[in-house]
Write an enzyme that holds these catalytic residues in place. Structure first.
Site, PDB file in Angstrom:
ATOM      1  N   LEU A  69      45.511 -83.621  18.628  1.00 34.55           N
ATOM      2  CA  LEU A  69      45.783 -83.207  17.060  1.00 34.55           C
ATOM      3  C   LEU A  69      47.351 -82.880  16.785  1.00 34.55           C
ATOM      4  O   LEU A  69      47.679 -81.660  17.113  1.00 34.55           O
ATOM      5  CB  LEU A  69      44.968 -81.974  16.902  1.00 34.55           C
ATOM      6  CG  LEU A  69      43.257 -82.069  16.972  1.00 34.55           C
ATOM      7  CD1 LEU A  69      42.604 -80.959  16.703  1.00 34.55           C
ATOM      8  CD2 LEU A  69      43.054 -83.229  15.699  1.00 34.55           C
ATOM      9  N   HIS A  70      48.093 -83.929  16.494  1.00 36.16           N
ATOM     10  CA  HIS A  70      49.334 -83.882  16.574  1.00 36.16           C
ATOM     11  C   HIS A  70      49.742 -82.847  15.239  1.00 36.16           C
ATOM     12  O   HIS A  70      50.765 -81.887  15.476  1.00 36.16           O
ATOM     13  CB  HIS A  70      50.195 -85.140  16.152  1.00 36.16           C
ATOM     14  CG  HIS A  70      49.766 -86.026  17.285  1.00 36.16           C
ATOM     15  ND1 HIS A  70      50.440 -86.173  18.456  1.00 36.16           N
ATOM     16  CD2 HIS A  70      48.958 -87.158  17.432  1.00 36.16           C
ATOM     17  CE1 HIS A  70      49.892 -87.242  19.233  1.00 36.16           C
ATOM     18  NE2 HIS A  70      49.108 -87.642  18.444  1.00 36.16           N
TER      19      HIS A  70
END
Ligand code: CA
Length: 364
Positions: free
Chosen positions: A273-274
């Protein structure tokens, strides 16, 4: 002069960030928002992790989200723009203007990442067509107008290729001094995820990233060095599925689908989940740690374009000069001066302890 201003702005940004985390310390009293709310613009290419970032931001009372601007990246603009509109509607925030941004990088052909996000950018999860329309004003003009209307107050959170932000800076050369800060997801000091050198957002538009890093604006860079350490797991999906309300439901559906996609393509590991990690940098001081770096973006390399090269300290040496051409010898090293704070440490548990309750308890 530029360096002096940068240092001043950096000090100011530090104060604003402190004020955000401790609203009682804030001296600014925005006319349209309760005291302490931080004015932000999110520039985005939704995108699975962009969806989480947008939903987190719209579920966070600390923010006064002035606009969402869409850019081509993970998928083409004709997909990212409706996705941005959809996500705003899902969060019950149709009051937020959504603008159409650049359909292509500044000088390169668009290379997208539909392989990781699905052709519809949301891992194949179908949501209704948006009813909300984009603003007549294009993204770069909207960014410019909002920043000029609130000089020194707006932080731009850039979670896609930096094309729109670079265009805004190019259209208004004085704009940089009025931007409070840019918090971005992009880059890496530890290798890329498209090429061995380049992270996706900088790979797609290295020229735009270079313009942004050279603008003298305080930057916090949240790159692969830390985002690769925040992986979506089954326990997170279970928690989202147990939540009630459209935000939690949408997040759970996208998370379930991206996990299934990832499992089909990879033998091990979990999707990262950048983008919401970059948003979290503005919500808690306990998730990321930053270090001062001088960061330059490679634009000339035929194998390495989009690489973010970071110097931790002097001496700052560049590539050896070509014979009879420009370039610096080793005894002409450039003085070290940081132009960005780079996230080098992360507490993934603290991140998910922020993200999941925000999404499941969203009032939307
Ligand atoms: Ca993104």
């Amino acid at each position: 002069m530029k360096a002096d201003r940068r240092e001043f702005v950096a000090m100011s940004a530090g104060f604003v960030a402190t004020s955000l985390l401790h609203p009682a310390l804030s001296t600014a009293q925005p006319e349209t928002a309760p005291p302490g709310r931080k004015k932000i613009i999110i520039d985005t290419d939704p995108g699975v992790d962009d969806a989480f970032a947008l939903l987190l931001a719209m579920s966070s009372p600390e923010f006064d989200l002035l606009a969402v601007t869409a850019v081509a990246g993970n998928v083409p603009l004709e997909v990212t723009l409706p996705n941005a509109l959809r996500l705003v509607e899902i969060a019950g925030r149709s009051d937020i203007p959504v603008a159409r941004g650049a359909a292509a990088p500044l000088t390169r052909k668009l290379v997208d990442a539909a392989y990781a996000h699905g052709n519809n950018g949301l891992a194949g999860v179908e949501f209704p067509a948006p009813r909300l329309r984009p603003t007549a004003e294009p993204a770069s003009a909207l960014i410019g107008r909002l920043v000029r209307a609130h000089p020194g107050e707006i932080t731009i959170i850039g979670i896609g290729p930096l094309t729109n932000i670079a265009l805004a800076l190019r259209e208004s050369p004085d704009l940089a001094s009025d931007v409070c800060e840019i918090v971005l997801m992009g880059g890496s000091l530890s290798g890329g995820n498209v090429t061995p050198s380049a992270e996706f957002n900088f790979y797609v538009d290295p020229e735009a990233a270079s313009i942004v890093f050279d603008a003298g604006i305080p930057i916090r860079m949240v790159g692969l060095d830390v985002t690769r350490q925040v992986a979506l797991k089954k326990e997170h999906i279970d928690a989202l599925q147990a939540g009630r309300g459209p935000v939690s439901e949408a997040a759970a559906r996208i998370a379930t689908a991206v996990m299934a996609m990832y499992r089909r393509q990879q033998e091990e590991g979990n999707p990262h989940l950048h983008d919401p990690l970059a948003v979290s940098a503005m919500l808690s001081p306990n998730i990321l740690t930053f270090e001062d770096y001088r960061v330059e973006i490679e634009t000339a390399g035929t194998l390495t374009a989009g690489e973010s090269v970071g110097w931790r300290r002097a001496p700052v040496h560049f590539s050896a000069p070509v014979r009879n051409g420009p370039g610096q010898a080793l005894d002409q090293a450039t003085p070290f001066r940081a132009n960005a704070k780079v996230a080098t440490g992360v507490n993934p548990e603290a991140f998910f302890n922020l993200l999941i309750p925000r999404l499941t308890q969203s009032r939307a």
